[in-house]
Design a protein around this motif. Structure first.
Motif, PDB file in Angstrom:
ATOM      1  N   ARG A  31       0.749  -1.067   0.080  1.00 56.58           N
ATOM      2  CA  ARG A  31      -0.017   0.089   0.007  1.00 56.58           C
ATOM      3  C   ARG A  31       0.719   1.274  -0.013  1.00 56.58           C
ATOM      4  NH1 ARG A  31      -5.108   0.357  -1.726  1.00 56.58           N
ATOM      5  NH2 ARG A  31      -6.401   1.986  -0.523  1.00 56.58           N
ATOM      6  N   GLU A  34       2.388   2.211  -3.259  1.00 53.96           N
ATOM      7  CA  GLU A  34       1.611   2.692  -4.219  1.00 53.96           C
ATOM      8  C   GLU A  34       1.441   4.453  -3.969  1.00 53.96           C
ATOM      9  OE1 GLU A  34      -2.334   0.559  -3.379  1.00 53.96           O
ATOM     10  OE2 GLU A  34      -1.490  -1.053  -4.605  1.00 53.96           O
ATOM     11  N   MET A  35       1.994   4.795  -3.035  1.00 52.58           N
ATOM     12  CA  MET A  35       1.740   6.170  -2.864  1.00 52.58           C
ATOM     13  C   MET A  35       3.018   7.012  -3.454  1.00 52.58           C
ATOM     14  SD  MET A  35       1.093   6.107   1.374  1.00 52.58           S
ATOM     15  CE  MET A  35      -0.357   4.964   2.065  1.00 52.58           C
ATOM     16  N   PRO A  39       4.822  13.747  -2.470  1.00 52.00           N
ATOM     17  CA  PRO A  39       3.409  14.193  -2.691  1.00 52.00           C
ATOM     18  C   PRO A  39       3.076  15.683  -3.006  1.00 52.00           C
ATOM     19  CG  PRO A  39       3.681  13.959  -0.220  1.00 52.00           C
ATOM     20  CD  PRO A  39       4.943  13.391  -0.988  1.00 52.00           C
ATOM     21  N   VAL A 323      -5.157   5.614  -0.741  1.00 53.99           N
ATOM     22  CA  VAL A 323      -4.025   5.987  -1.981  1.00 53.99           C
ATOM     23  C   VAL A 323      -4.851   6.794  -3.080  1.00 53.99           C
ATOM     24  CG1 VAL A 323      -2.369   5.103  -3.296  1.00 53.99           C
ATOM     25  CG2 VAL A 323      -2.489   4.260  -1.142  1.00 53.99           C
ATOM     26  N   GLY A 324      -4.278   7.745  -3.582  1.00 52.85           N
ATOM     27  CA  GLY A 324      -4.774   8.395  -4.773  1.00 52.85           C
ATOM     28  C   GLY A 324      -4.482   9.872  -4.868  1.00 52.85           C
ATOM     29  N   ASN A 325      -4.386  10.124  -6.216  1.00 48.85           N
ATOM     30  CA  ASN A 325      -4.387  11.469  -6.480  1.00 48.85           C
ATOM     31  C   ASN A 325      -5.808  11.990  -7.199  1.00 48.85           C
ATOM     32  OD1 ASN A 325      -3.866  13.843  -8.806  1.00 48.85           O
ATOM     33  ND2 ASN A 325      -2.012  13.881  -7.556  1.00 48.85           N
ATOM     34  N   ASP A 330      -2.513  15.094  -4.039  1.00 52.76           N
ATOM     35  CA  ASP A 330      -2.201  13.632  -3.775  1.00 52.76           C
ATOM     36  C   ASP A 330      -2.724  13.801  -2.075  1.00 52.76           C
ATOM     37  OD1 ASP A 330      -0.566  12.259  -5.450  1.00 52.76           O
ATOM     38  OD2 ASP A 330       1.023  13.820  -5.024  1.00 52.76           O
ATOM     39  N   SER A 332      -3.062  10.480  -0.544  1.00 53.89           N
ATOM     40  CA  SER A 332      -2.439   9.215  -0.029  1.00 53.89           C
ATOM     41  C   SER A 332      -2.011   9.243   1.667  1.00 53.89           C
ATOM     42  CB  SER A 332      -1.186   8.672  -0.732  1.00 53.89           C
ATOM     43  OG  SER A 332      -1.741   8.425  -2.073  1.00 53.89           O
ATOM     44  N   THR A 338     -11.508   2.886   2.322  1.00 55.23           N
ATOM     45  CA  THR A 338     -10.969   2.993   0.997  1.00 55.23           C
ATOM     46  C   THR A 338     -12.091   2.855  -0.158  1.00 55.23           C
ATOM     47  OG1 THR A 338     -10.363   0.502   0.738  1.00 55.23           O
ATOM     48  CG2 THR A 338      -8.828   2.041   1.811  1.00 55.23           C
ATOM     49  N   TRP A 374       4.961   6.791   4.191  1.00 57.19           N
ATOM     50  CA  TRP A 374       3.545   6.916   4.581  1.00 57.19           C
ATOM     51  C   TRP A 374       3.363   8.211   5.475  1.00 57.19           C
ATOM     52  CZ3 TRP A 374       1.907   6.716   9.828  1.00 57.19           C
ATOM     53  CH2 TRP A 374       0.550   7.122  10.026  1.00 57.19           C
ATOM     54  N   ASN A 377       3.498  11.535   3.545  1.00 60.11           N
ATOM     55  CA  ASN A 377       2.204  11.517   2.781  1.00 60.11           C
ATOM     56  C   ASN A 377       0.843  11.938   3.640  1.00 60.11           C
ATOM     57  OD1 ASN A 377       2.005  10.599  -0.532  1.00 60.11           O
ATOM     58  ND2 ASN A 377       3.581   9.535   0.548  1.00 60.11           N
TER      59      ASN A 377
END
Length: 571
Positions: A31, A34-35, A39, A323-325, A330, A332, A338, A374, A377
């Motif tokens: 996980r 994936e970040m 960011p 996680v995501g933009n 960002d 994340s 989720t 992490w 982020n």
């Protein structure tokens, strides 16, 4: 010749020569991989100042603004014959305040979180402007109901208004986790020792009754019976039991509590599917790493970390780390669902996840890179909960932001509005809150601003420091490592860049300090008096322990010890 060999050994040990092969291998978390490494848009706000400002503004009984003040005195005297502080859960919540429900409806999650957060950044809440806010917390110890643990409300009279009396197990367990953290900060507070012992006894006996089976919705701590209701089973309550029991063991030395902590952790790890429900799983991961290091247990740290992060929870579907933009932002690192409306993260959950995850690396440096990445982020994205840091086009009620006074955040951030008909045109990320849903048609829209979540800001405030390189944080590993053995100052520094970077590392003045890195397994600087340049490889970490110069070093099994203080559990 023997003396010469011995001397050579200690020179090599001290200087870290020839230890490249011993460098701590880093363990990845899918996980976190994936970040983004760095960011965007990147901005690290001053969480310590935000913590101090929250305390100054919220604990103002005379605040003059719409919906303020946010605190009042509850004189109902539940459990203890003393007044206690009432604090709004969300701005404008119609269930709360001095004139509603006899002034009795307020939550430990808000009250305790705010006291802990302020204490972590150096404020003394036991004597502040004539009030002992620490002592007031005793009213959450539900002795009148014979549960004899800390609970989220002071009495069942306000139970069904919200906050766990539904019944919801994590609401019963987490106030005790909060209490034990506060107890370490205020060990001499009158009555706290007795409360701490009562909690430990209740949790130890509950674990004995459960006998390895936490497949229940909640536990009746008065009748000492596990219960099921419409709420799904919360096996991760075992992590909360274990954390409290281990803290009690470290505090009181009663080996029954250690036995109970091991039993609860064994029950947690035994689950075949991810049992994450709300806030407790990261405490299990931390405790696995710490007990492995201190007690020689063999708990599966990676399994519990993956359950924390991956969003594979079954009962609380998708609960984990987002996680995501979203449209150039960002997000994340924030913690929540989720899957709900494409993702719905919460501020309190994000702050509180850092509490156990940052000190975890002290006991298992193999996660330094993953946790460091992490946290960067999470720290970056958490500012988006505050209206002053997110464009109005992404907020549900930007026109009401003034009511927050710059210290109250939205409860959550979602990929799309979670309201059935409102705010549907807003593009992700959408800053919003659930307050209006708690009392439909009555709670005002400003109840989307979360006092309870914002009060936990001191967790970040106590940890997060910046360096001379933007995006490279210096994280205080010990800030929330409660009931720890004696330790030297320890900091996690992660380099998110694709090339080596050199930071200026400052130490406490007027002392000579050697800097030991738990990742490279060597001293990276000696006799530092003020500051020194430290190089960090790309996408790598330093886990620096500030050891007094001239310390006597001893290897004891896997442990490296300086002046009888462990500076590395994984030598």
């Amino acid at each position: 010749m023997a003396k010469l060999k011995s001397a050579c050994f200690y020179v090599m040990l001290f200087c870290g020569l020839g230890l490249a092969k011993a460098q701590q291998a880093q363990i990845t978390l899918k996980r976190v991989d994936e970040m983004p490494n760095l960011p965007q848009p990147l901005q690290i706000i001053d969480y310590k100042k935000l913590s101090q400002d929250f305390d100054k503004k919220v604990y103002d009984f005379k605040a003059s603004a719409p919906y303020w003040p946010l605190v009042w005195l509850d004189k109902s005297g539940k459990n203890f014959k003393q007044p206690t502080l009432g604090m709004y859960t969300a701005i404008g919540d119609v269930r709360q305040g001095l004139v509603n429900n006899k002034g009795m409806f307020h939550e430990a999650l808000a009250n305790m979180g705010a006291v802990l957060g302020a204490s972590l950044v150096g404020l003394d809440k036991s004597k502040q402007n004539g009030f002992n806010y620490v002592g007031m917390l005793k009213n959450y110890f539900n002795s009148d109901t014979k549960w004899n643990i800390m609970m989220n409300n002071t009495a069942p009279e306000v139970a069904l208004l919200g906050g766990g009396y539904g019944r919801d197990w994590w609401y019963d367990v987490y106030p005790n986790v909060l209490f034990y953290a506060i107890f370490e900060k205020y060990p001499n507070e009158k009555g706290f020792k007795d409360i701490a012992k009562s909690i430990a006894e209740k949790f130890y006996k509950a674990d004995s009754v459960l006998a390895g089976n936490y497949n229940y919705s909640y536990f009746d701590y008065a009748a000492m019976k596990p219960m099921k209701n419409q709420i799904c089973l919360q096996q991760d309550a075992a992590a909360g039991h274990a954390w409290v029991l281990y803290a009690a063991y470290k505090k009181f030395g009663d080996r029954r509590y250690l036995k109970g902590a091991i039993s609860a952790m064994t029950a947690l790890e035994r689950n075949s599917v991810n049992p994450t429900y709300e806030l407790l799983m990261p405490f299990g991961a931390y405790l696995a790493a710490r007990m492995n290091a201190e007690q020689g247990t063999k708990f599966d740290v990676k399994k519990l970390l993956e359950w924390t992060f991956d969003g594979t929870a079954v009962c609380r579907e998708g609960w984990g780390v987002l996680v995501g933009n979203w449209n150039g932002y960002d997000i994340s690192g924030i913690v929540g669902s989720t899957v709900d409306h494409g993702g719905y993260g919460f501020l309190m959950n994000t702050y509180d996840a850092a509490w156990p995850l940052i000190p975890l690396v002290k006991y298992h440096p193999g996660y330094a890179n993953a946790i460091g990445k992490w946290m960067l982020n999470a720290v970056n994205a958490s500012r988006f909960f505050y209206p002053q840091y997110l464009p109005k086009a992404h907020q549900t009620i930007p026109e009401l932001a003034e009511v927050t006074k710059g210290v109250i955040a939205y409860e959550g951030i979602a990929k799309s509005s979670t309201f059935d008909t409102l705010y549907q045109s807003l593009q992700a990320p959408v800053a919003q809150g659930d307050g209006p849903k708690w009392v439909p048609g009555k709670n005002p829209s400003v109840s989307q601003f979360s006092v309870y979540g914002s009060g936990h800001v001191g967790i970040f405030g106590s940890m997060v420091q910046t360096t001379n390189i933007e995006g490279i944080l210096k994280l205080n590993v010990l800030a929330t490592d409660f009931y720890r053995d004696r330790s030297y100052p320890t900091f996690l520094i992660y380099n998110p860049y694709g090339q080596s970077k050199t930071i200026r590392y400052q130490v406490k003045a007027n002392s000579r300090t050697d800097l030991y890195d738990m990742v490279s397994k060597k001293f990276v600087a000696k006799n530092v008096q003020t500051s020194v340049n430290l190089s960090i490889q790309k996408h790598m970490s330093l886990l620096v322990v500030e050891v007094p110069s001239g310390s006597k070093l001893v290897n004891n099994g896997n442990r490296l010890i300086a002046n009888q203080v462990v500076i590395d559990y994984n030598r």
